[in-house]
Design an enzyme around this catalytic site. Sequence first.
Site, PDB file in Angstrom:
ATOM      1  N   GLU A   1       0.810  -1.216   0.000  1.00 38.96           N
ATOM      2  CA  GLU A   1       0.000   0.000   0.000  1.00 38.96           C
ATOM      3  C   GLU A   1       0.846   1.269   0.000  1.00 38.96           C
ATOM      4  O   GLU A   1       0.341   2.344  -0.314  1.00 38.96           O
ATOM      5  CB  GLU A   1      -0.942  -0.013   1.207  1.00 38.96           C
TER       6      GLU A   1
ATOM      7  N   ASP B   1     -11.123  -6.593  -2.716  1.00 40.85           N
ATOM      8  CA  ASP B   1     -12.051  -7.724  -2.665  1.00 40.85           C
ATOM      9  C   ASP B   1     -13.452  -7.170  -2.454  1.00 40.85           C
ATOM     10  O   ASP B   1     -13.636  -5.966  -2.284  1.00 40.85           O
ATOM     11  CB  ASP B   1     -11.672  -8.691  -1.534  1.00 40.85           C
TER      12      ASP B   1
END
EC number: 3.2.2.9
Length: 230
Positions: free
Chosen positions: A12, A198
């Site tokens: 990230e 997701d």
Amino acid sequence: MKIGIIGAMEPEVAHLVESMENPSSTTIAGIEFVAGQLAGKDVIVTRSGIGKVTASIATTLLIEKYAPDVIINTGSAGGFADELAIGDIVISSEVRHHDVDVTAFGYEIGQMAQQPAAFIPDAKLVAAAQKAVASLGEVKAIEGLICTGDSFICDPVRTKTMLENFPTMAACEMEGAAIAQVCHQFGVPFVVIRSLSDNANNDSPVDFDEYIVKAGHHSALMVIALLKQL
């Protein structure tokens, strides 16, 4: 302007750190802080670790040591908005805890005692993020409610309960509300920007492992585009 940027995991923050000029790294309590320049701005990129406690520690250290003018939380999230696909982005309209319950004392579900029910991001940062969307090509971005808790959500029963409690929730993750709460208490403007890794269902563990790098990269590109608007 000095800008603090917080991501939980290496994928990230990796693209942000790789894109920095004159990076200088410091580690405190296992949390890495990299100061330098990014998109012409002075930034401190922080890899907090996963979850609300480490996010709170990282945000407090970031504010106390570096005194940023604003804080941006970047990274991945599970998606709840039907119109979004994996890799698309949610810009926070508000941020809430989904795993807090002191309703016995008259608080809203998700509201910590003596804290606001929702943490509201800085309007200027949200506006800059909206302008930055145009540079992302095919990636779609919306504003929406982002909820935070110390659980990876992949259970349909739990997902149903969360949506009953927070019907407008666009994404859920594990750090944003903790970061927002610390910013609220220190009076530091913030925004949370998350790319979907997701869809918070039974396939989420597999999807997360496969798409975390993509989600982290998209979120990082969004942050860089946002910096150019400031």
